[in-house]
Design a protein around this motif. Sequence first.
Motif, PDB file in Angstrom:
ATOM      1  N   LEU A   1       9.450  38.517   7.351  1.00  0.00           N
ATOM      2  CA  LEU A   1       8.279  38.932   8.116  1.00  0.00           C
ATOM      3  C   LEU A   1       8.727  39.540   9.433  1.00  0.00           C
ATOM      4  O   LEU A   1       9.345  38.876  10.258  1.00  0.00           O
ATOM      5  CB  LEU A   1       7.366  37.732   8.381  1.00  0.00           C
ATOM      6  CG  LEU A   1       6.072  38.020   9.151  1.00  0.00           C
ATOM      7  CD1 LEU A   1       5.186  38.991   8.368  1.00  0.00           C
ATOM      8  CD2 LEU A   1       5.321  36.721   9.438  1.00  0.00           C
ATOM      9  N   GLN A   2       8.436  40.838   9.619  1.00  0.00           N
ATOM     10  CA  GLN A   2       8.764  41.533  10.855  1.00  0.00           C
ATOM     11  C   GLN A   2       7.488  42.158  11.409  1.00  0.00           C
ATOM     12  O   GLN A   2       7.019  43.176  10.917  1.00  0.00           O
ATOM     13  CB  GLN A   2       9.821  42.606  10.610  1.00  0.00           C
ATOM     14  CG  GLN A   2      11.132  42.056  10.058  1.00  0.00           C
ATOM     15  CD  GLN A   2      12.168  43.135   9.857  1.00  0.00           C
ATOM     16  OE1 GLN A   2      12.489  43.874  10.778  1.00  0.00           O
ATOM     17  NE2 GLN A   2      12.708  43.231   8.655  1.00  0.00           N
ATOM     18  N   LEU A   3       6.920  41.542  12.389  1.00  0.00           N
ATOM     19  CA  LEU A   3       5.709  42.033  13.029  1.00  0.00           C
ATOM     20  C   LEU A   3       6.059  42.437  14.453  1.00  0.00           C
ATOM     21  O   LEU A   3       6.425  41.605  15.270  1.00  0.00           O
ATOM     22  CB  LEU A   3       4.628  40.950  13.036  1.00  0.00           C
ATOM     23  CG  LEU A   3       4.141  40.470  11.661  1.00  0.00           C
ATOM     24  CD1 LEU A   3       3.083  39.392  11.827  1.00  0.00           C
ATOM     25  CD2 LEU A   3       3.609  41.634  10.837  1.00  0.00           C
ATOM     26  N   VAL A   4       5.964  43.734  14.748  1.00  0.00           N
ATOM     27  CA  VAL A   4       6.410  44.260  16.035  1.00  0.00           C
ATOM     28  C   VAL A   4       5.381  45.239  16.584  1.00  0.00           C
ATOM     29  O   VAL A   4       4.359  45.529  15.957  1.00  0.00           O
ATOM     30  CB  VAL A   4       7.779  44.956  15.894  1.00  0.00           C
ATOM     31  CG1 VAL A   4       8.857  43.968  15.473  1.00  0.00           C
ATOM     32  CG2 VAL A   4       7.704  46.098  14.875  1.00  0.00           C
ATOM     33  N   ASN A   5       5.662  45.761  17.782  1.00  0.00           N
ATOM     34  CA  ASN A   5       4.883  46.840  18.392  1.00  0.00           C
ATOM     35  C   ASN A   5       3.422  46.490  18.591  1.00  0.00           C
ATOM     36  O   ASN A   5       2.534  47.303  18.363  1.00  0.00           O
ATOM     37  CB  ASN A   5       4.989  48.123  17.547  1.00  0.00           C
ATOM     38  CG  ASN A   5       6.414  48.532  17.288  1.00  0.00           C
ATOM     39  OD1 ASN A   5       7.236  48.505  18.200  1.00  0.00           O
ATOM     40  ND2 ASN A   5       6.738  48.876  16.057  1.00  0.00           N
ATOM     41  N   GLY A   6       3.159  45.272  18.982  1.00  0.00           N
ATOM     42  CA  GLY A   6       1.782  44.890  19.219  1.00  0.00           C
ATOM     43  C   GLY A   6       1.019  44.519  17.973  1.00  0.00           C
ATOM     44  O   GLY A   6      -0.210  44.431  17.998  1.00  0.00           O
ATOM     45  N   SER A   7       1.712  44.294  16.861  1.00  0.00           N
ATOM     46  CA  SER A   7       1.045  43.818  15.649  1.00  0.00           C
ATOM     47  C   SER A   7       0.332  42.505  15.951  1.00  0.00           C
ATOM     48  O   SER A   7       0.725  41.760  16.850  1.00  0.00           O
ATOM     49  CB  SER A   7       2.063  43.602  14.530  1.00  0.00           C
ATOM     50  OG  SER A   7       2.649  44.820  14.140  1.00  0.00           O
ATOM     51  N   SER A   8      -0.728  42.233  15.206  1.00  0.00           N
ATOM     52  CA  SER A   8      -1.474  41.003  15.457  1.00  0.00           C
ATOM     53  C   SER A   8      -1.360  40.064  14.276  1.00  0.00           C
ATOM     54  O   SER A   8      -1.211  40.483  13.132  1.00  0.00           O
ATOM     55  CB  SER A   8      -2.944  41.313  15.738  1.00  0.00           C
ATOM     56  OG  SER A   8      -3.568  41.873  14.589  1.00  0.00           O
ATOM     57  N   LEU A   9      -1.423  38.788  14.572  1.00  0.00           N
ATOM     58  CA  LEU A   9      -1.374  37.752  13.553  1.00  0.00           C
ATOM     59  C   LEU A   9      -2.522  36.784  13.809  1.00  0.00           C
ATOM     60  O   LEU A   9      -2.567  36.124  14.855  1.00  0.00           O
ATOM     61  CB  LEU A   9      -0.043  37.017  13.612  1.00  0.00           C
ATOM     62  CG  LEU A   9       0.163  35.880  12.614  1.00  0.00           C
ATOM     63  CD1 LEU A   9       0.105  36.393  11.181  1.00  0.00           C
ATOM     64  CD2 LEU A   9       1.498  35.180  12.880  1.00  0.00           C
ATOM     65  N   THR A  10      -3.463  36.727  12.847  1.00  0.00           N
ATOM     66  CA  THR A  10      -4.618  35.853  12.991  1.00  0.00           C
ATOM     67  C   THR A  10      -4.624  34.854  11.852  1.00  0.00           C
ATOM     68  O   THR A  10      -4.646  35.247  10.681  1.00  0.00           O
ATOM     69  CB  THR A  10      -5.937  36.659  12.969  1.00  0.00           C
ATOM     70  OG1 THR A  10      -5.894  37.651  13.977  1.00  0.00           O
ATOM     71  CG2 THR A  10      -7.137  35.749  13.198  1.00  0.00           C
ATOM     72  N   ILE A  11      -4.594  33.599  12.163  1.00  0.00           N
ATOM     73  CA  ILE A  11      -4.576  32.555  11.152  1.00  0.00           C
ATOM     74  C   ILE A  11      -5.808  31.683  11.332  1.00  0.00           C
ATOM     75  O   ILE A  11      -5.920  30.941  12.316  1.00  0.00           O
ATOM     76  CB  ILE A  11      -3.309  31.679  11.261  1.00  0.00           C
ATOM     77  CG1 ILE A  11      -2.059  32.546  11.391  1.00  0.00           C
ATOM     78  CG2 ILE A  11      -3.212  30.729  10.087  1.00  0.00           C
ATOM     79  CD1 ILE A  11      -1.734  33.376  10.188  1.00  0.00           C
TER      80      ILE A  11
END
Length: 260
Positions: A218-228
């Motif tokens: 899992l590579q979330l970069v550049n202002g990616s959002s993660l909502t759980i």
Amino acid sequence: MKIRLGCAFFAFFVLTLAVSAANIKWKGGDGKWSVGDNWEGGSAPETTDAAIFPAGDADYTVEVDADVTIHHWEFPDGSKKTSTVTFTGGHTVTTTALKEETGSASVRNLRCVVLDKAKFVLSSGKNFQLYGGLVLKTGSEFAINRHGQIYGDGSYILVDGGYFNDSGQLSYADNSKITVNSGQFRQNNASGIYPNAKNTSYDLAFTVNGGTVTTKGLQLVNGSSLTINGGEMTVTASKINLDGVSPTNDVTHAIVLDAT
């Protein structure tokens, strides 16, 4: 290393068109796959044929009323129209090849495709590209075995009770979205989920409202959002990069590190 985040839209396909595959075009409107009158030429596509589903101004539903095998799929003109194609019927469509696109072998879906109790299997070892939306409802599965790309600006995958089953890596482009409300999202390649290398500014909004998500990276970069908001997310490899992520929910209590 294992990460669990507990609590927290195409389809289509491409390889060389070597043989003389006929292009069999859906006439439009609702109908059953097996009924010849629903296709131009009077017969449903066979193993060596391409099934063409044109875009239009109105949504339509295709009932896959038996297991079928075709050469490949095409969803042309989607950039000009916004119709949604829904596939139902509880049966499986298997492609034996992929359509060769200019510059790369890929699968292109230029608008929204909804699977509602239908299964699509991409059997050939080529890539697919998603331009638009892929929605997987309860009883549906979209299965691929190589590199998948959420390719178009704003393209998305929505798992709403179905099963996204990707044995290859999965990359994303600008403004991409993955939302899992229920069902399963599985990515089973060590490269994991990552931004398309052609543009390092790409970002992904990843939302898990329920169901289960499993990925080997899992590579979330550049202002990616993660909502759980519910469900469970498991990362089972060491390729983990959350730099620049902007969580939109408090998920830290749901993260468990399990180095192996």
